[in-house]
Design a protein around this motif. Structure first.
Motif, PDB file in Angstrom:
ATOM      1  N   LEU A 109       0.834  -1.210   0.000  1.00 39.62           N
ATOM      2  CA  LEU A 109       0.000   0.000   0.000  1.00 39.62           C
ATOM      3  C   LEU A 109       0.864   1.253   0.000  1.00 39.62           C
ATOM      4  O   LEU A 109       0.608   2.188  -0.764  1.00 39.62           O
ATOM      5  CB  LEU A 109      -0.928   0.004   1.218  1.00 39.62           C
ATOM      6  N   TRP A 110       1.906   1.282   0.837  1.00 39.60           N
ATOM      7  CA  TRP A 110       2.794   2.446   0.867  1.00 39.60           C
ATOM      8  C   TRP A 110       3.559   2.569  -0.437  1.00 39.60           C
ATOM      9  O   TRP A 110       3.831   3.673  -0.898  1.00 39.60           O
ATOM     10  CB  TRP A 110       3.770   2.382   2.033  1.00 39.60           C
ATOM     11  N   ARG A 111       3.929   1.444  -1.024  1.00 41.88           N
ATOM     12  CA  ARG A 111       4.645   1.488  -2.299  1.00 41.88           C
ATOM     13  C   ARG A 111       3.788   2.137  -3.374  1.00 41.88           C
ATOM     14  O   ARG A 111       4.269   2.901  -4.203  1.00 41.88           O
ATOM     15  CB  ARG A 111       5.043   0.067  -2.719  1.00 41.88           C
ATOM     16  N   TRP A 112       2.475   1.847  -3.371  1.00 45.65           N
ATOM     17  CA  TRP A 112       1.605   2.456  -4.366  1.00 45.65           C
ATOM     18  C   TRP A 112       1.353   3.923  -4.038  1.00 45.65           C
ATOM     19  O   TRP A 112       1.366   4.767  -4.940  1.00 45.65           O
ATOM     20  CB  TRP A 112       0.270   1.716  -4.445  1.00 45.65           C
ATOM     21  N   LEU A 113       1.115   4.241  -2.756  1.00 50.20           N
ATOM     22  CA  LEU A 113       0.805   5.628  -2.387  1.00 50.20           C
ATOM     23  C   LEU A 113       1.973   6.580  -2.628  1.00 50.20           C
ATOM     24  O   LEU A 113       1.759   7.782  -2.773  1.00 50.20           O
ATOM     25  CB  LEU A 113       0.387   5.708  -0.922  1.00 50.20           C
ATOM     26  N   PHE A 114       3.196   6.067  -2.644  1.00 47.12           N
ATOM     27  CA  PHE A 114       4.371   6.912  -2.848  1.00 47.12           C
ATOM     28  C   PHE A 114       5.089   6.580  -4.154  1.00 47.12           C
ATOM     29  O   PHE A 114       6.294   6.759  -4.259  1.00 47.12           O
ATOM     30  CB  PHE A 114       5.324   6.780  -1.652  1.00 47.12           C
ATOM     31  N   SER A 115       4.355   6.136  -5.146  1.00 47.45           N
ATOM     32  CA  SER A 115       4.949   5.816  -6.447  1.00 47.45           C
ATOM     33  C   SER A 115       4.893   7.029  -7.369  1.00 47.45           C
ATOM     34  O   SER A 115       4.272   8.051  -7.059  1.00 47.45           O
ATOM     35  CB  SER A 115       4.179   4.652  -7.096  1.00 47.45           C
ATOM     36  N   GLY A 116       5.533   6.913  -8.497  1.00 46.63           N
ATOM     37  CA  GLY A 116       5.496   7.981  -9.489  1.00 46.63           C
ATOM     38  C   GLY A 116       4.105   8.163 -10.074  1.00 46.63           C
ATOM     39  O   GLY A 116       3.684   9.288 -10.371  1.00 46.63           O
ATOM     40  N   TRP A 117       3.384   7.058 -10.237  1.00 45.90           N
ATOM     41  CA  TRP A 117       2.021   7.139 -10.759  1.00 45.90           C
ATOM     42  C   TRP A 117       1.105   7.839  -9.764  1.00 45.90           C
ATOM     43  O   TRP A 117       0.202   8.579 -10.160  1.00 45.90           O
ATOM     44  CB  TRP A 117       1.484   5.749 -11.092  1.00 45.90           C
ATOM     45  N   ALA A 118       1.326   7.610  -8.474  1.00 46.90           N
ATOM     46  CA  ALA A 118       0.526   8.290  -7.458  1.00 46.90           C
ATOM     47  C   ALA A 118       0.824   9.781  -7.469  1.00 46.90           C
ATOM     48  O   ALA A 118      -0.076  10.605  -7.270  1.00 46.90           O
ATOM     49  CB  ALA A 118       0.816   7.694  -6.085  1.00 46.90           C
TER      50      ALA A 118
END
Length: 98
Positions: A75-84
């Motif tokens: 979840l943190w990986r998605w929330l702090f990704s370039g796409w996010a």
């Protein structure tokens, strides 16, 4: 056993690549908000919390992703990704234009 520990300690850490576009977006938001904090205000001069939250999410995601850090939790990986970061910037633009 001690030779194996010495080899692990002497090996350089794996290089995580920086992502200049995410980092540049985050730094632009950070500098822009510091120089002109009224950009977070709405038309009546009050703080637009939805816009500010989206912009701060984009800044946080851009900084985390830009320096090459990858969180372990999905979840943190998605929330702090370039796409996010991109999604949060688009959300902020939609909130500002609405």
């Amino acid at each position: 056993m001690s030779a194996r520990v010495a080899d692990v300690a002497a090996s350089p850490p794996a290089a995580s690549p920086t992502r200049p576009l995410s980092l540049a977006a985050a730094l632009a938001i950070m500098v822009g908000g510091s120089v002109y904090p009224f950009m977070f205000a709405g038309q009546g001069g009050r703080v637009d919390h939805g816009f500010a939250s989206a912009v701060f999410w984009a800044m946080s995601a851009g900084l985390v992703n830009g320096v090459g850090f990858k969180p372990r939790f999905v979840l943190w990986r998605w929330l702090f990704s370039g796409w996010a970061c991109l999604f949060a910037l688009l959300l902020a633009a939609c909130l500002r234009l609405a």
